[in-house]
Design an enzyme around this catalytic site. Structure first.
Site, short mmCIF file in Angstrom:
data_model
loop_
_atom_site.label_atom_id
_atom_site.label_comp_id
_atom_site.label_asym_id
_atom_site.label_seq_id
_atom_site.Cartn_x
_atom_site.Cartn_y
_atom_site.Cartn_z
N GLU A 186 0.82 -1.23 0.00
CA GLU A 186 0.00 0.00 0.00
C GLU A 186 0.85 1.27 0.00
O GLU A 186 0.47 2.29 0.58
CB GLU A 186 -1.01 -0.04 1.16
CG GLU A 186 -1.93 -1.24 1.02
CD GLU A 186 -2.93 -1.43 2.16
OE1 GLU A 186 -3.13 -0.50 2.96
OE2 GLU A 186 -3.51 -2.53 2.21
N GLU A 291 -5.57 -7.42 -1.52
CA GLU A 291 -6.40 -7.11 -0.34
C GLU A 291 -7.60 -6.33 -0.83
O GLU A 291 -7.45 -5.34 -1.55
CB GLU A 291 -5.68 -6.20 0.66
CG GLU A 291 -4.79 -6.89 1.64
CD GLU A 291 -4.26 -5.93 2.72
OE1 GLU A 291 -5.04 -5.13 3.28
OE2 GLU A 291 -3.04 -5.98 2.97
#
Ligand code: BMA
Length: 367
Positions: A186, A291
């Protein structure tokens, strides 16, 4: 076409379709290399379904052998099991989610024994402050752990501990269990100390390359495939701005949570997963939705009305939804028995337009 020509043509196509690029670790174990080849192949059959911490605990239970929220909804275990190593770097014996690492080792190896795929995330503490991975106040944490930095020796120790964990993943027959390792995720966002606002592209690339090199070449860890998983991104340039290079990455991923107040999941998911598909082809890598999820799943048809349309036809090897916390009643992203989205999850699991694969449907992923 005459017979001889046909045989030559068939042999040639078979040879071509069998050519997958080598993983970032050319000395990866045979099982790890097989897993890599099968990540490419599986996408032709369907998208493997993954769930974080599925075997450890669920929405209202923990540590009950054999239980799985996913299985209690659709009759099968996930094809991909996600596990979290945050805290391991400090030498602790329990993770930041209070899970004993020994349990992770045991259950991860058991999942391999049943033929499932394992992936590991890591939320290491901030090396400067000692606070959590979410402490992104300074912009020097990454440079401080690179060679020459004040915390470099500490970082090596962190990786020593990780290496000890990875080489300790032994199956019943002594094989080292392959893992999809997804560090420093991320990073197109700024939620963690290795994020976009916290370090430069060159620092991020150096961090990634050092991590791979140290685990692979110094520690001799050869059961890992490396998964690159940015957060929401604008375009291909943004996605690749901090990309360390094809020789350092095995799988191209995306972490993108459905947050209705922030962005439109259908159009944004379509855009980002289509770009990911193109990047996968260009870079010769398998791709995964590493995710995702809608916290608390307030939309009872989320699985077929949101997730299915965005993953359909994108050539993904797997999609993983985040954990169902046992101690936070609204912090769940997977299905659980009794939740209002359970019937829709069953439809999602059984749909034929875009097959979704569970553990018992997997081919042998390791040979
Ligand atoms: C986050 C949340 C946290 C957890 C972390 C690591 O997204 O679920 O509660 O500690 O992942 O598993």
């Amino acid at each position: 076409m005459n017979k001889l020509l046909f045989i030559v043509f068939a042999a040639f196509s078979a040879a071509c379709s069998d050519t997958t690029p080598p993983p970032a670790d050319p000395q990866a174990t045979p099982e790890t290399q097989a897993l890599y080849r099968n990540l490419f192949r599986i996408a032709d059959e369907g998208v493997m379904f993954g769930h974080q911490d599925d075997a450890l605990y669920g929405h209202d239970w923990k540590y009950e052998e054999g239980r799985s929220d996913v299985r209690e909804c659709c009759g099968d275990y996930p094809a991909v099991f996600g596990w979290e190593l945050g805290g391991l770097e400090t030498g602790a014996d329990r993770s930041i989610d209070d899970v004993p690492f020994a349990e992770i080792t045991r259950l991860l190896c058991a999942a391999y024994g049943r033929g499932a795929v394992n992936t590991v995330s890591w939320h290491p503490q901030n090396p400067e402050s000692g606070a959590s991975a979410w402490d992104g106040k300074t912009s020097t944490a990454v440079s401080s752990i690179l060679p020459g930095g004040a915390n470099h020796a500490q970082f090596r120790l962190w990786l020593d501990r990780l290496a000890g964990f990875f080489v300790g993943l032994k199956s019943a027959d002594g094989t080292c269990v392959p893992v999809l390792f997804r560090p420093f995720h991320e990073h197109t966002g700024s939620g963690f100390w290795w994020g976009e606002a916290q370090c430069t592209p060159d620092e991020y690339k150096a961090l990634w390359r050092f991590t791979v090199e140290y685990l692979r070449d110094v520690k001799g860890v050869h059961n890992l495939l490396y998964v690159y998983s940015p957060d929401l991104y604008r375009d291909a340039e943004h996605y690749t701005e901090r990309y360390p290079g094809d020789e350092w990455v095995d799988v191209l991923g995306l972490d993108a949570y459905h947050r209705p107040q922030d962005w439109d999941f259908l159009s944004g998911g379509e855009r980002m997963l289509s770009t990911l598909q193109r990047l996968g082809h260009e870079h010769g890598k398998p791709t995964a939705f590493t995710e995702t999820g809608l916290e608390g799943i307030p939309d009872t048809a989320w699985w077929t009305r949101r997730l299915l349309p965005v993953i359909r036809g994108k050539g993904l090897s797997y999609v993983l939804v985040w954990r169902n916390a046992h101690d936070r009643p609204t912090h769940f992203f997977g299905p659980w028995h009794g939740h209002a989205s359970e019937p829709d999850f069953r439809k999602f699991a059984a749909n034929r337009e875009q097959p979704v694969l569970f553990e018992s449907q997997l081919p042998d992923m390791y040979h």
